[in-house]
Design an enzyme around this catalytic site. Sequence first.
Site, short mmCIF file in Angstrom:
data_model
loop_
_atom_site.label_atom_id
_atom_site.label_comp_id
_atom_site.label_asym_id
_atom_site.label_seq_id
_atom_site.Cartn_x
_atom_site.Cartn_y
_atom_site.Cartn_z
N TYR A 196 0.82 -1.22 0.00
CA TYR A 196 0.00 0.00 0.00
C TYR A 196 0.85 1.27 0.00
O TYR A 196 0.35 2.36 -0.21
CB TYR A 196 -0.96 0.03 1.21
N LYS A 238 3.65 -15.33 1.80
CA LYS A 238 3.68 -16.29 0.70
C LYS A 238 5.13 -16.46 0.25
O LYS A 238 5.54 -16.01 -0.83
CB LYS A 238 2.74 -15.86 -0.44
N ASP A 266 -2.62 -18.03 1.80
CA ASP A 266 -3.82 -18.66 1.21
C ASP A 266 -4.27 -19.85 2.06
O ASP A 266 -5.47 -20.06 2.28
CB ASP A 266 -3.57 -19.06 -0.25
N ASP A 298 -4.97 -7.15 5.89
CA ASP A 298 -6.20 -6.46 5.56
C ASP A 298 -7.30 -7.48 5.27
O ASP A 298 -8.42 -7.42 5.80
CB ASP A 298 -5.92 -5.59 4.31
N ASP A 328 -10.35 -9.08 8.08
CA ASP A 328 -11.78 -8.95 7.75
C ASP A 328 -12.45 -10.32 7.76
O ASP A 328 -13.58 -10.47 8.23
CB ASP A 328 -11.96 -8.31 6.37
#
Length: 379
Positions: A143, A194, A227, A251, A255
């Site tokens: 970001y 990852k 994942d 992020d 959630d």
Amino acid sequence: MASNRKLLVLPGDGIGPEVMNEVRKIVAWMGRKRAVGFDISEDAVGGDALDRHGVPLTDAAMAKALEADAVLFGSVGGPKWDTLPFDKKPERGLLRLRKEMDLFANLRPAKVFDALVDASSLKPEIVKGLDILIIRELTGGVYFGEPRGVSTRPDGQREAIDTQRYSTSEIRRVCAVAFELARKRNNKVCSSEKANVMHTGVLWREEATKLHKESYTDVQLNHMYADALAMQLVRWPAQFDVIVTDNLFGDILSDEASMLTGSLGMLPSASLGAPDATGRRKALYEPIHGSAPDIAGKGIANPLAETLSYAMMLRYSFDLGGEADLVEKAVENVLAAGYRTADLLPMGSDAAKLTAQGLRKVGTQEMGDALVKELDRLV
Ligand code: NAD
């Protein structure tokens, strides 16, 4: 009450001031009954600050936040300010606070209260007793990484670039927060990235492992690809205690985890900065939810996320774990006694049916009053 604990309260917009009013009752109770006082100042943020001062956060309010031991934040935003240019939007007030306080570790607990076990989208047996803490790196990663932007290539095609970039110190400081907090919980950290496909993931894994070996061998550490973690969070969430991950994965995963608990109106968060020479960290506490313009002013907002954010503040900024437990216990008991704001009830549930189920639909103030009564009962 005179105190050396400096607290800045920023209620903001929409339901922010409504839920903050209920937390004020608990702050007052703590002063009266537990001699836990604060030197409280209050200021405007978001749309409220725009209306009063023409900016989403004044320099004076920013200076107060930097001086405070903790900031308790409500929520910002609303349709009134939606058409403003990006740099003038209410949310810029919050972003400025996060940036200038260098709040790099975002803590989001996902705890399922027994009384709300049916509100989760997962089966009760999967989420019962769930209590996990996700720590998201908040000031680095994709970001913020440069280069970034959209450009047009010589062949006329448009192209967009975002850069995922992490340094050793950025990884180590957020992992250190995870290890330290795990020590106060169930002593387990799952670090996620990852590393199979990303260089930043490889570095993240190496640095987390190195730091663990150097200083935190008493904490159990495992690694999981992001994942796989997304899948495990809905398959068997109770296997986790503390999860630490980067900005992008955090992020998404936080959630996902928040939905395990059912309602937005229940979820607190904390954002922490680096410790200074005295060990004090800059810190901001806020509910996950926004300003909820659709229900603002109606007196029906759930004040529990803000209340639980205040409990996190007691625990993490002031080392008042006993008082934090007390607030959390009061929330649990009030829910167990059947008190529910509208967001915790199925749509269109009628009063007779609720009574038969031992539930009672209450507004914001009634919920706050019930909490104070329960605190009185508990001590
Ligand atoms: P929201 O969280 O405000 O609301 C989403 C839904 O959840 C709404 O239906 C709302 O009524 C409900 N809800 C949220 N909190 C609740 C509570 N405590 N009790 C009962 N119901 C609750 O998100 P949104 O609608 O996407 O955004 C509204 C405004 O808030 C926007 O301006 C957005 O930019 C802003 N926002 C601010 C923050 C923040 O201040 N940190 C975070 C998210 C959104």
